[in-house]
Design a protein around this motif. Structure first.
Motif, short mmCIF file in Angstrom:
data_model
loop_
_atom_site.label_atom_id
_atom_site.label_comp_id
_atom_site.label_asym_id
_atom_site.label_seq_id
_atom_site.Cartn_x
_atom_site.Cartn_y
_atom_site.Cartn_z
N THR A 73 0.86 -1.17 0.00
CA THR A 73 0.00 0.00 0.00
C THR A 73 0.90 1.23 0.00
OG1 THR A 73 -0.12 -0.21 2.40
CG2 THR A 73 -1.99 -1.03 1.14
N GLY A 74 0.42 2.30 -0.57
CA GLY A 74 1.30 3.45 -0.67
C GLY A 74 0.58 4.75 -0.85
N THR A 75 1.35 5.82 -0.63
CA THR A 75 0.88 7.17 -0.91
C THR A 75 1.96 7.89 -1.71
OG1 THR A 75 -0.43 7.26 1.12
CG2 THR A 75 0.17 9.38 0.12
N GLU A 76 1.51 8.52 -2.78
CA GLU A 76 2.42 9.31 -3.61
C GLU A 76 2.06 10.78 -3.43
OE1 GLU A 76 2.18 8.24 -7.72
OE2 GLU A 76 3.42 9.91 -8.40
N THR A 77 3.07 11.59 -3.14
CA THR A 77 2.86 13.03 -3.02
C THR A 77 3.63 13.68 -4.18
OG1 THR A 77 2.87 12.74 -0.64
CG2 THR A 77 3.06 15.00 -1.46
N LEU A 78 2.93 14.49 -4.95
CA LEU A 78 3.53 15.04 -6.17
C LEU A 78 3.31 16.56 -6.23
CD1 LEU A 78 4.50 14.85 -9.23
CD2 LEU A 78 2.08 14.56 -9.79
N ALA A 79 4.39 17.28 -6.52
CA ALA A 79 4.28 18.70 -6.87
C ALA A 79 4.76 18.82 -8.31
CB ALA A 79 5.14 19.56 -5.94
N PHE A 80 3.86 19.23 -9.19
CA PHE A 80 4.13 19.21 -10.64
C PHE A 80 3.97 20.62 -11.20
CE2 PHE A 80 1.99 18.36 -14.94
CZ PHE A 80 3.19 18.21 -15.60
N THR A 81 5.01 21.08 -11.90
CA THR A 81 5.00 22.41 -12.52
C THR A 81 5.12 22.21 -14.03
OG1 THR A 81 6.17 23.22 -10.58
CG2 THR A 81 6.06 24.70 -12.49
N PRO A 82 3.99 22.12 -14.73
CA PRO A 82 4.05 21.83 -16.17
C PRO A 82 4.65 22.99 -16.95
CG PRO A 82 1.81 22.38 -15.53
CD PRO A 82 2.61 22.31 -14.26
N ASP A 83 5.31 22.66 -18.08
CA ASP A 83 5.86 23.70 -18.94
C ASP A 83 4.86 24.09 -20.04
OD1 ASP A 83 6.49 21.01 -19.75
OD2 ASP A 83 7.58 21.87 -21.44
N PRO A 85 0.29 24.56 -20.48
CA PRO A 85 -0.93 24.54 -19.67
C PRO A 85 -1.56 23.14 -19.66
CG PRO A 85 -1.23 25.82 -21.71
CD PRO A 85 0.21 25.45 -21.64
N VAL A 86 -2.15 22.75 -18.53
CA VAL A 86 -2.80 21.44 -18.45
C VAL A 86 -4.20 21.59 -17.84
CG1 VAL A 86 -0.64 20.15 -18.21
CG2 VAL A 86 -1.84 20.89 -16.15
N GLU A 87 -5.10 20.68 -18.24
CA GLU A 87 -6.47 20.69 -17.70
C GLU A 87 -6.74 19.48 -16.83
OE1 GLU A 87 -9.13 21.32 -20.97
OE2 GLU A 87 -8.42 23.39 -21.25
N LEU A 138 -8.97 18.33 -12.69
CA LEU A 138 -8.65 19.50 -11.88
C LEU A 138 -9.85 20.46 -11.85
CD1 LEU A 138 -5.03 20.07 -13.26
CD2 LEU A 138 -5.71 18.92 -11.13
N ARG A 139 -9.93 21.22 -10.78
CA ARG A 139 -11.04 22.18 -10.64
C ARG A 139 -10.94 23.30 -11.68
NH1 ARG A 139 -13.78 20.94 -6.20
NH2 ARG A 139 -12.66 19.84 -4.54
N ALA A 140 -9.69 23.62 -12.06
CA ALA A 140 -9.46 24.70 -13.04
C ALA A 140 -8.17 24.40 -13.79
CB ALA A 140 -9.36 26.04 -12.31
N PRO A 141 -8.03 24.89 -15.02
CA PRO A 141 -6.78 24.67 -15.75
C PRO A 141 -5.59 25.23 -14.97
CG PRO A 141 -8.48 25.55 -17.20
CD PRO A 141 -9.02 25.64 -15.80
N VAL A 142 -4.44 24.60 -15.14
CA VAL A 142 -3.20 25.06 -14.51
C VAL A 142 -2.31 25.65 -15.62
CG1 VAL A 142 -1.10 24.31 -13.32
CG2 VAL A 142 -3.33 23.38 -12.64
N ALA A 143 -1.83 26.88 -15.41
CA ALA A 143 -1.01 27.54 -16.43
C ALA A 143 0.41 26.98 -16.41
CB ALA A 143 -0.98 29.04 -16.15
N ALA A 144 1.10 27.11 -17.53
CA ALA A 144 2.51 26.73 -17.58
C ALA A 144 3.27 27.49 -16.50
CB ALA A 144 3.08 27.04 -18.96
N GLY A 145 4.10 26.80 -15.75
CA GLY A 145 4.90 27.45 -14.72
C GLY A 145 4.23 27.51 -13.36
N LEU A 186 3.56 9.61 -13.19
CA LEU A 186 3.22 10.81 -13.96
C LEU A 186 3.80 10.64 -15.36
CD1 LEU A 186 2.06 13.81 -13.54
CD2 LEU A 186 4.48 14.47 -13.57
N THR A 187 2.97 10.83 -16.38
CA THR A 187 3.42 10.46 -17.72
C THR A 187 3.47 11.71 -18.62
OG1 THR A 187 3.01 8.90 -19.51
CG2 THR A 187 1.07 9.58 -18.25
N TRP A 188 4.31 12.64 -18.20
CA TRP A 188 4.45 13.95 -18.86
C TRP A 188 5.73 14.00 -19.70
CZ3 TRP A 188 1.62 18.03 -19.93
CH2 TRP A 188 2.22 19.27 -20.21
N GLU A 189 5.59 14.47 -20.92
CA GLU A 189 6.75 14.67 -21.78
C GLU A 189 6.96 16.18 -21.96
OE1 GLU A 189 6.63 12.55 -25.50
OE2 GLU A 189 8.57 13.35 -26.12
#
Ligand SMILES: [Zn+2]
Length: 480
Positions: A73-83, A85-87, A138-145, A186-189
């Motif tokens: 069993t596990g917990t993953e904590t992630l802080a992601f700053t996309p380059d 915009p992501v929805e 997500l509740r709202a789109p996240v801007a690049a950066g 996380l499968t981000w390129e």
């Protein structure tokens, strides 16, 4: 990876006494310091090792191996700053691939201020598993950066039987449990976006993941030893009968954990600390496996530059007779201690670990290079491999079957690289490959990046185009 049935590994055994000197040196830990040490490759105008993106994801993985030794069993904590915009956010659930039938990874909960919900998506996953991808809305789109933070709880159930893959990236036996990619990945390129590729029936990797600053904690029964991705601290005693193991790897695109009744041995290979582990009854010792790994590192560093990580763990998770291996960042899962196999998997630390690729879209970028790299320890394979039908390049969806995939990607791909080296001249070719390695460090490279590094070596490019490794469009893109 390398299959147990692969002809290249099966037929050859490195002759002892290669005489590679293993230099003892002080350890450095940060990728930035190691970038500075890599210096400039001859013939490459900008070939200082690129430093990783300072805004890369920050991931903490908390795993707990149950006393049954087959439930994690596990917990993953992630802080992601996309380059870009992501929805939404996308994660790959690797244990649910058809090749790993019998194992299953389920996301139980997702939390975060920005999180609206989450759901499993099939992506050609094995029936009986919740799906191959997990989408977080997500509740709202996240801007690049902008940074978005999420927490995911998950449960991984491991099979004690053999999977269609044969030697697999996850499994459980009496004396060992191992799980690589055993969490929502996380499968981000960067520069492109989400990789949402389907799984393939063919046994091979299909992942594209960016490097992340990764901390791993594993709670396990106290009698067991953990060997995993990252620089491991001394285990700490925890609740009754348990110990907690922690590691940190600042540039991991995935994570491997093996927990077993390991006997371990540690050696220094240049700047890299190698820790090997074998199970009771293995057909090799931990000392021998650690020494062989250090020798492989020394041989490969001469060709491809400094080893990418300050640490490498090498658990042999069978008695040594299963065959096969799987590469993960700063950790290699082995089913056999065959030296060609060790060289192949260590070479993946440059080609996959440091120079990443989409293993679904461009599987040859890591597998052809890792197979080609085996020649630092031995004569290279059969030149007739170059005449095999079909192009080297192709997505994992484009090969007829396992044999077609291995013949084209591994055998023909490696033969094409050897022929390209011969056509261009070994010294300038090695410099150009070194240039590719250093400039593409910690990225997800594309064939056009290799074409760019080889641009001045027309005979080499011609050979790779002829073999269907580089495509004309890669060469054109490189010229732009
Ligand atoms: Zn491989």
């Amino acid at each position: 990876m390398l299959d147990a049935t692969d002809r290249r590994a099966a037929g050859r055994r490195w002759a002892a006494g290669c005489g590679a000197a293993l230099l003892l040196a002080a350890c450095t830990s940060s990728p930035e310091e190691r970038a500075a040490e890599a210096g400039t490759a001859a013939g490459c105008p900008t070939a200082e090792r690129a430093a990783p993106d300072p805004d890369r994801p920050v991931v903490t993985l908390d795993f707990r191996l149950d006393d049954d030794r087959r439930t994690v069993t596990g917990t993953e904590t992630l802080a992601f700053t996309p380059d870009l915009p992501v929805e939404e956010l996308w994660f790959r659930l690797i244990p649910n691939a058809p090749q790993s039938a019998g194992n299953a990874l389920r996301v139980d909960a997702v939390r975060g201020e920005a999180v609206a919900g989450g759901r499993h998506v099939d992506a050609d996953a094995e029936p009986g598993t919740p799906g191959g991808l997990y989408r977080v809305d997500l509740r709202a789109p996240v801007a690049a950066g902008e940074t978005v933070s999420v927490e995911l709880d998950f449960t991984l159930r491991l099979s004690t039987g053999r999977t269609p893959a044969g030697f697999d990236r996850l499994g459980a036996r009496d004396d060992v449990t191992w799980w690589a990619g055993g969490f929502p990945l996380l499968t981000w390129e960067p520069g492109h976006g989400w990789a949402q590729d389907p799984f393939s029936e063919i046994s091979g990797e299909t992942t594209a993941a960016t490097v992340a600053d990764t901390t791993i904690r594993v709670s396990a029964p106290e009698e067991l030893t953990v060997l995993m991705t990252g620089d491991q601290q001394q285990a700490q005693a925890a609740e009754s009968g348990r110990r907690v193991w922690e590691s940190h790897e600042p540039v991991a695109r995935d994570a491997s954990v093996a927990v077993g009744e390991f006997e371990t041995a540690q050696v220094q290979a240049g700047d890299t600390t190698v820790t090997a582990g074998v199970l009771p009854g293995a057909d090799t010792s931990a000392d021998e496996l650690a020494e062989d790994t250090a020798t492989a590192i020394a041989l490969l560093e001469e060709r491809f530059g400094p080893f990418p990580y300050p640490t490498l763990t090498v658990p042999l998770v069978s008695d040594g007779r299963d065959g096969g291996g799987e590469e993960y960042p700063s950790s290699i899962l082995l089913g056999s201690a065959d030296f060609s196999l060790v060289v192949h998997e260590v070479a993946h630390m440059w080609f996959y670990g440091m120079v990443g690729n989409s293993q679904f879209r461009d599987p040859w970028l890591d597998e052809a290079f890792a197979t080609y790299a085996e020649s630092v320890a031995d004569d290279h394979g059969d030149d007739d491999d170059l005449d095999r039908g079909g192009p080297v390049a192709g997505t994992m969806a484009e090969f007829a079957d396992q044999d077609d995939y291995e013949r084209r990607v591994y055998s023909k791909g490696a033969a094409a690289l050897h022929a390209a080296r011969e056509a261009a001249g070994s010294e300038v070719f090695d410099d150009a490959v070194r240039c590719y390695v250093e400039t593409q460090a910690w990225t997800i490279a594309r064939p056009e990046d290799l074409a760019r590094a080889l641009a001045d070596l027309e005979p080499a490019v011609d050979v790779l185009v002829e073999a269907g490794a580089l495509r004309p469009r890669d060469v054109e893109a490189a010229a732009e």
